[in-house]
Design an enzyme around this catalytic site. Structure first.
Site, mmCIF file in Angstrom:
data_model
loop_
_atom_site.group_PDB
_atom_site.id
_atom_site.type_symbol
_atom_site.label_atom_id
_atom_site.label_comp_id
_atom_site.label_asym_id
_atom_site.label_seq_id
_atom_site.Cartn_x
_atom_site.Cartn_y
_atom_site.Cartn_z
ATOM 1 C CG ASP A 109 -0.308 -6.874 -9.774
ATOM 2 O OD1 ASP A 109 0.174 -8.162 -9.323
ATOM 3 O OD2 ASP A 109 0.454 -5.870 -9.870
ATOM 4 C CG ASP B 293 2.263 -2.933 -7.987
ATOM 5 O OD1 ASP B 293 2.910 -3.858 -7.289
ATOM 6 O OD2 ASP B 293 1.261 -2.633 -7.880
ATOM 7 C CG ASP C 212 6.032 -7.103 -8.234
ATOM 8 O OD1 ASP C 212 5.844 -8.135 -7.532
ATOM 9 O OD2 ASP C 212 5.117 -6.056 -8.018
HETATM 10 P P1 ATP Z 1 -2.499 -7.019 -5.737
HETATM 11 O O1 ATP Z 1 -1.276 -7.856 -5.783
HETATM 12 O O2 ATP Z 1 -3.765 -7.542 -6.202
HETATM 13 O O3 ATP Z 1 -2.248 -5.499 -6.317
HETATM 14 P P2 ATP Z 1 -1.791 -5.752 -3.153
HETATM 15 O O4 ATP Z 1 -0.803 -5.008 -4.102
HETATM 16 O O5 ATP Z 1 -2.892 -4.824 -2.316
HETATM 17 O O6 ATP Z 1 -2.864 -6.804 -4.135
HETATM 18 P P3 ATP Z 1 0.238 -6.279 -1.352
HETATM 19 O O7 ATP Z 1 0.326 -4.666 -1.568
HETATM 20 O O8 ATP Z 1 1.127 -7.208 -1.009
HETATM 21 O O9 ATP Z 1 -1.058 -6.712 -2.333
HETATM 22 O O10 ATP Z 1 -0.662 -6.241 -0.213
HETATM 23 C C1 ATP Z 1 -1.167 -7.483 0.538
HETATM 24 C C2 ATP Z 1 -1.816 -7.082 1.844
HETATM 25 O O11 ATP Z 1 -1.295 -6.118 2.726
HETATM 26 C C3 ATP Z 1 -3.255 -6.418 1.421
HETATM 27 O O12 ATP Z 1 -4.232 -7.216 1.149
HETATM 28 C C4 ATP Z 1 -3.553 -5.611 2.983
HETATM 29 O O13 ATP Z 1 -4.138 -6.758 3.844
HETATM 30 C C5 ATP Z 1 -2.029 -5.621 3.519
HETATM 31 N N1 ATP Z 1 -1.943 -4.183 3.187
HETATM 32 C C6 ATP Z 1 -1.639 -3.512 1.915
HETATM 33 N N2 ATP Z 1 -1.314 -2.290 2.106
HETATM 34 C C7 ATP Z 1 -1.183 -2.005 3.544
HETATM 35 C C8 ATP Z 1 -0.951 -0.678 4.301
HETATM 36 N N3 ATP Z 1 -0.545 0.504 3.720
HETATM 37 N N4 ATP Z 1 -1.054 -0.808 5.468
HETATM 38 C C9 ATP Z 1 -1.364 -2.026 6.101
HETATM 39 N N5 ATP Z 1 -1.619 -3.193 5.522
HETATM 40 C C10 ATP Z 1 -1.496 -3.129 4.101
#
Ligand code: ATP
Length: 901
Positions: free
Chosen positions: A331, A635, A639
């Site tokens: 990630d 996480d 997943d």
């Molecule tokens: P990685 O996979 O690198 O850890 P990540 O865990 O942030 O990235 P996701 O959690 O799937 O990936 O988030 C994807 C997208 O969703 C983010 O890029 C953001 O644009 C949006 N996002 C994440 N968290 C929030 C939130 N709490 N509220 C609104 N939008 C969110």
């Protein structure tokens, strides 16, 4: 018994449960908690009582090798060889005791490591939300659940939002159940009790809050299983392979001992009794008694070393697999980056603000172009910041000039940006309380909240990934008005920020009816107005940059798999120096391609963006179908399938959900990519050390067996080594010298060579050759000095004492060779680099002096004094192995380098 008098929770209204447990939505006070802990005990499942010490000791005897020794001991006793029989039994007991102690230590170490993973629960106590260890929960506690949590006790839900729970542990049904607050009928079966959340089940979606009704052994899971499994057996595929080999070896040895016996009586006219002793000697010589214990210890030490470096092993076979990993899929956020986010850019139509201030600083100014500006002059900016502050699940605990963040760092960064413009989270929420929400889920990549302000307005705020949110908006806010959205403008702004490595979020608003009190997906599918964009920076971790370099030098390909935007992902990949960061494959593209099309790309492409958990699973499967060994991080709840599927699933210890941890082989205590590379390094080291101990122990047995066989073949009537002496050598070197190899530090080049071929057997051709080579050297030296002494008129006791000491001296010199399998050891680190080895040698020399000169030992083992001059001959002879094996290594290395182009 107690269960009879408890109410039937699922038929009660939540108010009834509140009053039954004398609790409220604000939770219990600390005095109440204390009293209840006294009364109900900790929220733990009763553990299986570990087998008693006696039983564990007896289990040590349950081993084919030991059976052979016991049989040999009994027959020796019947033949009237009291001393030999006594020594054999003594060794069997000593061996069992050592195994018992070492195994106990190893198990304790593993148990301590397991404890590092104890689950947590989010509770409300005295009106505050806090996180506590799940075993501290008491009946009446108020517990909050969110997707990914493992339910920590049996709960009666009184609030839920799209809450879904997978109850397979209790019902066997793997489809998640939709939960609600309404009581159900008395006869509802467990799977239909929708107002309950049961301990041990997994929240797969949504949020909820419940009252703890029962804890520990009284929970449903406690009642059906009442027992949690103890520590898993300390083994891995490779140890099983060796165990199997050990058993095979025993049979082969028995066969040869039998053959030698027949040969002795038939062809060499030995007496049957004499020949039997020889056969026993042979069997005892050839069986590597100490090997299984050494291998277990090596493994346990490896697991401990990994834990010290923040990699907590949940399933032991992973230790081995880690050493063979060829691809790490990681990630981005928080693993490769610091996850300390700061809002750097804010965009409203026609305006681009820069925000100053770093990390955890609450001060920072706003500027337009190069000129500082006051946020108060830009109502639209304030509106945007207010929306981002309200549509937010994080909270800041403000200290003097700094703060402590609770919740998601990205949301925290938005609160900080608001704070810099004078917008305070708690006050905003007081003025405009939240009545409902659609929680963030990685499938839809946004969250939305519903608010009713005291001035009578009702608003829905929404924030999320820009592609998602821009697509949902018809309008944009321009000053006082809302106009049709200029999607092109926004998209180019998003690209521009993302290309700089910023993570972009979009925020939108929609007015709602004042009577609306619930929020559904249908409420946000039209008439949304885009307010603006946030650009957040999240720099790569310094350690991650060097860890990526280390992995790549070690022949391991690092791939970044992120939910973030493609341009952001590529920019971060470039900063991390991933091999191929010129091209990113997005989730959308992955979906459009067939397996064959994708398979051609996955090897090469290192950046995957806007990827959802299903894509992760597909990527793992494709890479594995190419024969690669994959480590994959994760996480979230979703997943779990990819983590299970990967060869080494790695969950985040801090930000990871319980669901992800349960599905994984390893947990990172610090969520840091660097810890993965450390774990790989330790994994490779464990594998090396296991091979080293095999390489060290087996030639002792080989040498001894050859000595006996040689003596019988030439028809020598008195064995050069008695069974008791052989056992002495085997035991004493195993607990001193071989043990030192278990502590052997990593070789300096562990991370500069390619991963090991997972199909390769631990006993490679090269290893077998070395074992034979050294066995022969040991035999020639030992038997040679024995014959030399007999020929110059030494007594049999004298010659045997020389033989045993020669063998042990050989072992000491050979220990140095064994520290490195192919690298040279005739240098400073080679000779002095492992201080356990030096201590072990010192100890062994003392043991040998006692064995040779103490009269009780002389009586027991049939030894006798030898002269100093003899020692010199003996040590000189034994040192030959050091030089011979080093020469062999040198030839091997030369051939290797010639084979390489
Ligand atoms: P990685 O996979 O690198 O850890 P990540 O865990 O942030 O990235 P996701 O959690 O799937 O990936 O988030 C994807 C997208 O969703 C983010 O890029 C953001 O644009 C949006 N996002 C994440 N968290 C929030 C939130 N709490 N509220 C609104 N939008 C969110």
């Amino acid at each position: 018994s107690d269960g009879e008098s408890l109410p039937v929770w699922h038929t009660l209204k939540s108010e009834e449960v509140f009053s039954y447990h004398d609790t409220a939505a604000e939770g219990l006070s600390s005095e109440q908690v204390e009293q209840r802990l006294d009364r109900y005990g900790y929220n733990r499942l009763p553990e299986i009582k570990p087998p008693s010490a006696l039983r564990r000791l007896l289990q040590q005897f349950h081993n084919v090798l030991i059976y052979v020794l016991l049989a040999a001991g009994i027959v020796t006793l019947l033949l009237g060889h009291l001393v030999d029989a006594g020594v054999i039994f003594g060794v069997v007991v000593v061996n069992a005791v050592i195994g018992f102690i070492q195994e106990g230590k190893a198990e304790n170490a593993l148990r301590a490591i397991k404890r590092m993973l104890s689950p947590q629960a989010m509770v409300i106590r005295s009106g505050h939300r806090t996180t506590i260890a799940a075993d501290q929960l008491v009946p009446g506690d108020i517990v909050k659940l969110q997707s990914g949590d493992k339910v920590p006790a049996d709960l009666r839900l009184f609030q839920s939002k799209n809450l879904q729970i997978q109850e397979a542990v209790l019902t066997g049904e793997s489809v998640a159940v939709e939960k609600s607050q309404t009581p159900v009928s008395n006869d509802a079966v467990l799977g239909d009790r929708t107002c309950m959340a049961y301990s041990g089940t997994l929240v797969t979606y949504g949020q909820g809050t419940g009252i703890v009704v029962v804890t520990g052994g009284l929970t449903e899971i406690g009642r059906i299983s009442t027992l949690v499994a103890g520590v898993e057996k300390i083994t891995t595929p490779m140890l099983r392979q060796m165990d199997h080999f050990g058993r095979l070896l025993t049979l082969v040895i028995l066969f040869f001992a039998g053959l030698t016996f027949l040969f002795g009586i038939g062809i060499r006219d030995y007496a049957a009794v004499e020949m039997f002793t020889a056969a026993v000697g042979l069997a005892v010589a050839a069986i590597p008694e100490g090997l299984p214990a050494i291998m277990t210890i090596t493994l346990a030490i490896g697991v401990q070393r990994m834990a010290r470096r923040n990699a907590i092993i949940r399933r032991l076979p992973a230790v081995e697999t880690l050493g063979a990993v060829e691809i790490i899929c990681s990630d981005k956020t928080g693993t490769l980056t610091c996850n300390e986010m700061t809002v750097r850019t804010i965009i409203i139509p026609g305006r681009r603000f820069q925000v100053g201030g770093e990390g955890y600083d609450l001060h920072g100014s706003f500027s337009l172009g190069d000129t500082e500006t006051s946020p108060d002059d830009h109502p639209q900016l304030l509106n945007l910041l207010q929306a981002a502050t309200l549509c937010n699940d994080a909270s800041l605990e403000i200290g003097e000039g700094s703060f402590t963040l609770h919740g998601n760092p990205m949301e925290g960064a938005l609160l900080v940006a608001g704070y810099k413009a004078g917008i305070q989270h708690e006050e905003e929420l007081k003025l405009c309380p939240r009545t409902d929400l659609i929680p963030f889920e990685s499938q839809h990549r946004f969250m939305a909240t519903l608010h009713h302000s005291h001035s009578g307005g009702t608003w829905i705020f929404l924030k999320g990934a820009p592609e998602q949110v821009i697509g949902m908006c018809d309008l944009q806010r321009d000053g006082e008005n809302s106009n049709a959205i200029d999607a092109g403008y926004w998209e180019s702004e998003v690209e521009r920020m993302a290309a700089e490595g910023q993570r972009v979020l979009a925020v939108a608003v929609k007015p709602a009816q004042s009577h609306q009190s619930e929020l559904d997906f249908s409420d946000i599918d039209n008439e949304l107005t885009l307010l603006g964009l946030f650009g957040l920076i999240d720099p790569p971790r310094q350690e991650a940059i060097s860890a990526v370099a280390r992995c790549q030098a070690a022949g391991i390909r690092v791939k970044m798999i992120t939910g973030d935007h493609a341009a952001t992902a590529k920019a971060i990949a470039r900063q991390l120096n991933l091999k191929n960061c010129s091209h990113a494959l997005t989730g959308g593209e992955i979906e459009l391609q067939s397996d064959d099309q994708l398979r051609q790309q996955v090897r090469e492409v290192d950046v995957y963006a806007r990827v959802s958990p299903e894509h992760k699973l597909r990527l793992v499967e494709l890479l594995q179908s190419e024969g690669a060994i994959i480590a994959m991080t994760g996480d979230g709840v979703n997943d779990a399938p990819a983590l299970k599927r990967a060869d080494v699933g790695i969950a985040m210890g801090q930000s990871g959900t319980e669901a992800a941890k349960e599905a994984s082989e390893m947990v990172l205590a610090d969520d840091n990519f660097a810890s993965i590379s450390h774990a790989v390094e330790e994994g490779r080291t464990v594998y090396d050390n296991l091979r080293k101990s095999i390489l060290f122990i087996l030639p002792t047995n080989g040498g001894e067996a050859l000595v006996i066989i040689a003596a019988i073949i030439i028809g020598f009537h008195q064995l050069p080594l008695t069974p008791a002496q052989i056992l002495w050598v085997n035991m004493i070197t195993a607990v001193t010298l071989a043990l030192a190899l278990a502590f052997e530090p990593a070789e300096s080049n562990v991370m500069q060579r390619p991963p090991r071929d997972p199909a390769e057997s631990i006993l490679s051709v090269m290893l077998i050759w070395r074992i034979v080579f050294v066995s022969v050297i040991l035999m020639i030296g030992t038997f040679g000095l024995f014959l030399w002494d007999i020929n110059r008129g030494g007594s049999i006791e004298h010659a045997r004492t020389i033989a045993v000491n020669t063998l042990v001296m050989f072992e000491i010199f050979y220990l140095f060779n064994s520290r490195y399998i192919t690298a040279p050891v005739l240098n400073r680190t080679g000779l002095f680099g492992n201080r356990y080895a030096l201590v072990a040698i010192g100890l062994l020399i003392l043991f040998q002096l006692a064995f040779t000169y103490l009269s009780p030992m002389q009586r027991l083992f049939g030894t006798t004094d030898i002269a100093l001059s003899t020692w010199i001959v003996l040590v000189a002879t034994a040192s030959s192995v050091l030089f011979l094996v080093e020469a062999e290594k040198w030839l091997f290395r030369k051939r290797e380098s010639q084979n390489k182009p």
